[in-house]
Design a protein around this motif. Structure first.
Motif, mmCIF file in Angstrom:
data_model
loop_
_atom_site.group_PDB
_atom_site.id
_atom_site.type_symbol
_atom_site.label_atom_id
_atom_site.label_comp_id
_atom_site.label_asym_id
_atom_site.label_seq_id
_atom_site.Cartn_x
_atom_site.Cartn_y
_atom_site.Cartn_z
ATOM 1 N N UNK A 78 -1.252 0.988 -14.746
ATOM 2 C CA UNK A 78 -0.870 0.136 -15.880
ATOM 3 C C UNK A 78 -0.100 -1.107 -15.459
ATOM 4 N N UNK A 79 0.130 -1.285 -14.160
ATOM 5 C CA UNK A 79 0.829 -2.477 -13.695
ATOM 6 C C UNK A 79 2.285 -2.490 -14.112
ATOM 7 N N UNK A 80 2.796 -3.671 -14.406
ATOM 8 C CA UNK A 80 4.218 -3.829 -14.709
ATOM 9 C C UNK A 80 4.633 -3.037 -15.941
ATOM 10 N N UNK A 81 3.709 -2.907 -16.906
ATOM 11 C CA UNK A 81 4.050 -2.105 -18.083
ATOM 12 C C UNK A 81 4.298 -0.648 -17.685
ATOM 13 N N UNK A 82 3.453 -0.124 -16.803
ATOM 14 C CA UNK A 82 3.651 1.240 -16.322
ATOM 15 C C UNK A 82 4.964 1.398 -15.583
ATOM 16 N N UNK A 83 5.349 0.373 -14.826
ATOM 17 C CA UNK A 83 6.610 0.420 -14.095
ATOM 18 C C UNK A 83 7.791 0.425 -15.062
ATOM 19 N N UNK B 164 8.059 -8.752 -4.914
ATOM 20 C CA UNK B 164 9.118 -9.582 -5.493
ATOM 21 C C UNK B 164 9.247 -9.299 -6.983
ATOM 22 N N UNK B 165 8.112 -9.176 -7.679
ATOM 23 C CA UNK B 165 8.140 -8.910 -9.121
ATOM 24 C C UNK B 165 8.723 -7.534 -9.431
ATOM 25 N N UNK B 166 8.450 -6.569 -8.561
ATOM 26 C CA UNK B 166 8.861 -5.187 -8.812
ATOM 27 C C UNK B 166 10.303 -4.890 -8.398
ATOM 28 N N UNK B 167 10.908 -5.799 -7.670
ATOM 29 C CA UNK B 167 12.202 -5.518 -7.045
ATOM 30 C C UNK B 167 13.247 -5.000 -8.020
#
Length: 663
Positions: free
Chosen positions: A150-155, A180-183
């Protein structure tokens, strides 16, 4: 090619660093400055010649380590002691540590499929004892048509599930840009097997400074795996955990072949923690638990296990995901196996939503109760935990299993001094032995609980005892004339000692005290019976290992603290939940059926009796105290009623404490 690590002193100046760089450059070495744990270092690589003693004398140099391994920062030649990796989710979650004397379990689904799914799974695995939540928001798949996550929503869903259940999260990162986005949303990056040698990804993730879980590639050698870890360490992070997840072989009955031998091999070469992913290693749900237990037996520092509430409906790796009830049984089996390999299953306190008790560092945890933090109970966190004996004592090992290797400790010279330290507030808690599986109760310490009614038992731990014959480096079996140990040590090694009837046995306060006395005296004809940790702590050698008569040799340690009302609190490091065991001492009137009447009360209330021992009362001939351990049933009301009735039927009733028993 020579590789060197120059560890700089804490007060090193920029000028001192420049002198070191020039010194090395003039002798044919290239250098780079970075950090290794809490130390600032200069790494040097080259084919030149250098006198390490001369280098060590330069201003600002604390020590120099030379290594022949290409993975210089990960090598044990650079850092001999085991590294412990801390994973933090900020103020809302406890700090989780991987490595050392604990077994850390990470669990969750292969992929985050929805908010409800990850919330449900997180609650289930947390309840069973997992302390880190795993799950994929980005899923590299063999087929381009398979579910990719789900990408960033899943995170975001996963982060919310972790915070709700007091669990830091670990998730896979698949590209430098996403790192970088997930940090800010992830607490620990996972480098998947397919990306183990994606060096640009390793460099970017390493530069972000967060903990990293590095999986071994399916066809990677051990050295290639360690070189990948070196990329992460060299790029800036100091917290790397290695994960064995099976390698590709000619075998087709399992998804991969779990390389069990890699665990002890890597731990011998490298100071980083090593965990195992049994789910990907075998790929078959029915085989996962067996592989997991084998990994623990081989020395793994933890596991990462795939769990799904409904594996048959999973969008990714359903056939290898455990049902929640299978995972719960696995956790119970790990808890039973852990003491055999000298470790303890890591537990962390669950969050008190809306309370100010979050952000707990379990390595400094002290007993909590009534929903209050230690500070609210008047127990400062910086207070040490006390034990009796010298460094390396079995009690110190038990202490570290419960409170963590970094927990501040206070050494007491006697068991009475240990109780005094807890009573006067010098220590927040104490760890004391009360029973051995071979030689029975340690009556001295039971008596101390009666003499110190303001101190209660708040937890317990069973530690496997492996005795060694320890002596000076110059000593041999033939030179020994005197052996020192605690009387319990002599009793537990009777069969070995009987083979040497000419040895003189000298009792000591503790086994570690016996070892320390030899180190202080430099005695060559004296040996001690104690554990391996005591030998290491005092720089002595082991003449014989495993000399206890029965290898199933365990000592039961209890944790004690100042009494908090009628019921003692349970230390969060021993697991959350209500107390399930209690210890009592009482005497009964001298009349027919008096003891039977007491036992009948317990039976009628459904309370199981796990220990009953009688001892004469000093100064009262033919009168006895009864030492009793009982289980606390689910219905607390029945237990409270039973205690009230017992008080009416007994004399000299002492409630030593209610606590959470370990397996």
């Amino acid at each position: 090619m020579l590789i060197m690590i120059v560890v700089l002193s804490k007060d090193v100046t920029s000028h001192d660093k420049e002198i070191v760089r020039i010194f090395l450059k003039d002798r044919g070495f290239s250098t780079r400055e970075q950090s290794l744990g809490d130390d600032a270092i200069i790494g040097a690589v080259g084919k030149g010649v250098v006198d390490i003693r001369e280098l060590s004398l330069l201003p600002g140099v604390e020590r120099v380590a030379a290594t022949s391994k290409p993975y210089e920062l990960a090598s044990r030649e650079t850092k001999a002691e085991d590294s412990i990796v801390s994973v933090s989710a900020g103020p809302s979650c406890p700090i989780v540590k991987i490595g050392g004397s604990r077994i850390t379990v990470i669990a969750g689904p292969c992929a985050v499929e929805s908010k409800d799914q990850i919330m449900e799974t997180a609650a289930m695995v947390r309840e069973s004892g997992a302390v880190l939540l795993r799950g994929g928001a980005y899923k590299p798949r063999t087929s381009p048509y398979a579910f990719q996550g789900l990408g960033m929503q899943g995170l975001e869903f996963m982060k919310a599930a972790g915070e709700a259940n007091g669990m830091p999260i670990v998730t896979e990162v698949v590209s430098p840009e996403l790192a970088v986005q997930m940090k800010d949303l992830t607490d620990m990056f996972q480098i998947g097997a397919r990306n183990m040698q994606n060096f640009e990804l390793l460099k970017k993730v390493g530069s972000l400074g967060k903990p990293v879980l590095l999986k071994r590639g399916p066809s990677a050698t051990i050295e290639e795996w360690l070189m990948a870890a070196e990329y992460l360490l060299a790029s800036g992070t100091k917290d790397v955990v290695l994960c064995e997840r099976g390698i590709r072989t000619f075998e087709t009955y399992t998804r991969n072949t779990l390389d069990i031998s890699a665990i002890p091999v890597v731990k011998g070469l490298c100071h980083l923690p090593v965990i195992v992913d049994p789910s990907h290693a075998v790929g078959i749900r029915a085989k996962v638990s067996s592989a997991a237990l084998a990994a623990i037996a081989a020395g793994a520092d933890g596991l990462t296990v795939e769990v799904h509430p409904r594996p048959d409906e999973a969008l990714s790796d359903g056939p290898q995901s455990l049902y929640p009830e299978q995972f719960e049984k696995l956790m119970r089996d790990i808890e039973a196996l852990a003491p055999v390999v000298g470790k303890e299953l890591l537990r962390t306190p669950k969050p008190h939503h809306g309370a100010a008790s979050a952000g707990t560092d379990i390595s400094k945890a002290v007993p909590e109760g009534n929903g209050k933090t230690p500070e609210q109970q008047g127990v400062p966190r910086e207070l040490p935990v006390a034990f009796c004996g010298e460094s390396g004592a079995y009690a110190e090992q038990a202490l570290m299993r419960i409170f963590g290797e970094e927990s501040p400790r206070l050494q007491a010279s006697s068991f009475t001094g240990l109780f005094d330290a807890v009573l006067d507030g010098s220590a927040s808690a104490g760890v004391v032995p009360v029973e051995n599986s071979q030689t029975g109760s340690i009556h001295e310490n039971y008596d101390l609980f009666l003499r110190y009614p303001d101190i209660a038992i708040v937890g317990e731990l069973k530690l496997r005892i492996v005795h060694c014959l320890i002596a000076d480096e110059r000593a041999s079996i033939e030179s020994i004339r005197i052996v020192r140990s605690h009387p319990q040590g002599f009793a537990q090694c009777k069969e070995f000692l009987d083979k040497h009837p000419d040895w003189i046995l000298e009792p000591a306060t503790t086994t570690a005290t016996a070892v320390a006395s030899i180190a202080r005296e430099g005695a060559v004809k004296v040996a001690a019976i104690a554990g391996e940790a005591a030998a290491k702590a005092h720089g002595l050698k082991i003449l014989r290992e495993g000399i206890e008569t029965n290898p199933l040799n365990y000592t039961r340690f209890v944790i004690m603290a100042l009494r908090q009302g009628d019921k003692a609190p349970v230390p969060p490091s021993l697991g959350s939940g209500k107390p399930n065991k209690a210890s009592l001492v009482f005497s009964v009137p001298d009349e027919p059926g008096s003891l039977f009447a007491c036992l009948q009360i317990l039976s009628e209330k459904g309370i199981n009796l796990s220990k009953l021992e009688s001892r004469p009362i000093q100064g009262k001939p033919w009168e006895y105290l009864f030492y009793v351990d009982v289980s606390i049933p689910e219905g607390e009301g029945d237990f409270d009623k039973a205690i009230a009735e017992l008080k009416g039927k007994t004399k000299d009733f002492h409630f030593l404490g209610a606590y959470r028993a370990m397996l």
